[in-house]
Scaffold this motif. Structure first.
Motif, mmCIF file in Angstrom:
data_model
loop_
_atom_site.group_PDB
_atom_site.id
_atom_site.type_symbol
_atom_site.label_atom_id
_atom_site.label_comp_id
_atom_site.label_asym_id
_atom_site.label_seq_id
_atom_site.Cartn_x
_atom_site.Cartn_y
_atom_site.Cartn_z
ATOM 1 N N LYS A 104 0.825 -1.210 0.000
ATOM 2 C CA LYS A 104 0.000 0.000 0.000
ATOM 3 C C LYS A 104 0.861 1.264 0.000
ATOM 4 O O LYS A 104 0.534 2.239 -0.659
ATOM 5 C CB LYS A 104 -0.945 0.002 1.204
ATOM 6 C CG LYS A 104 -2.096 -0.951 1.062
ATOM 7 C CD LYS A 104 -2.985 -0.935 2.297
ATOM 8 C CE LYS A 104 -4.149 -1.876 2.163
ATOM 9 N NZ LYS A 104 -4.999 -1.873 3.366
ATOM 10 N N TYR A 112 2.512 1.425 -3.538
ATOM 11 C CA TYR A 112 1.594 1.296 -4.665
ATOM 12 C C TYR A 112 1.681 2.446 -5.678
ATOM 13 O O TYR A 112 1.631 2.187 -6.882
ATOM 14 C CB TYR A 112 0.158 1.122 -4.167
ATOM 15 C CG TYR A 112 -0.826 0.874 -5.262
ATOM 16 C CD1 TYR A 112 -0.796 -0.312 -5.985
ATOM 17 C CD2 TYR A 112 -1.788 1.825 -5.588
ATOM 18 C CE1 TYR A 112 -1.697 -0.551 -7.008
ATOM 19 C CE2 TYR A 112 -2.693 1.600 -6.606
ATOM 20 C CZ TYR A 112 -2.646 0.407 -7.311
ATOM 21 O OH TYR A 112 -3.535 0.188 -8.323
ATOM 22 N N VAL A 155 -7.596 -3.189 -5.201
ATOM 23 C CA VAL A 155 -6.479 -2.939 -6.116
ATOM 24 C C VAL A 155 -6.812 -3.503 -7.495
ATOM 25 O O VAL A 155 -6.583 -2.856 -8.514
ATOM 26 C CB VAL A 155 -5.171 -3.564 -5.577
ATOM 27 C CG1 VAL A 155 -4.040 -3.412 -6.580
ATOM 28 C CG2 VAL A 155 -4.800 -2.962 -4.247
#
Length: 110
Positions: A27, A30, A59
């Motif tokens: 995360k 990302y 996602v």
């Protein structure tokens, strides 16, 4: 997290032992690869459960919206129990095949 970028996709191999630890780092990092086709390989060192795979639903949906592919590699998972929104395959070869099929679907307007 081990990243390998190719011309067509980014391959990610978790270096963490727990999915939740990998997800935390994923995360954070990302934004580095959110616009790239992603393959995440959980085939080694993980006894991943379907519930853990579903943590990647957002996602996967975001990638589809962006016109990119998101594929998870997992061994020993009953793919019939996986939500249709996730692409889960047992090998890297099959993951690459999914990327190619997704590209064809996008070209055809699906």
């Amino acid at each position: 997290m081990i990243l390998t970028k190719t011309e067509k996709y980014t391959y990610i191999k978790p270096s963490q032992k727990l999915v939740k630890d990998f997800l935390e780092e994923f995360k954070i990092r990302y934004p580095e690869f959110k616009k790239e086709h992603l393959i995440i390989d959980f085939s080694e060192n993980f006894n991943i459960k379907i519930g853990e795979l579903t943590l990647f639903l957002k996602v996967s949906a975001q990638h589809k919206k962006n016109g990119t592919s998101f594929v998870l590699i997992c061994n020993g998972i009953d793919v019939d129990k996986i939500p249709d929104e996730l692409s889960v395959v047992p090998t890297l070869t099959e993951a690459i095949d999914i990327l190619e099929m997704d590209a064809i679907e996008r070209d055809l307007g699906f």
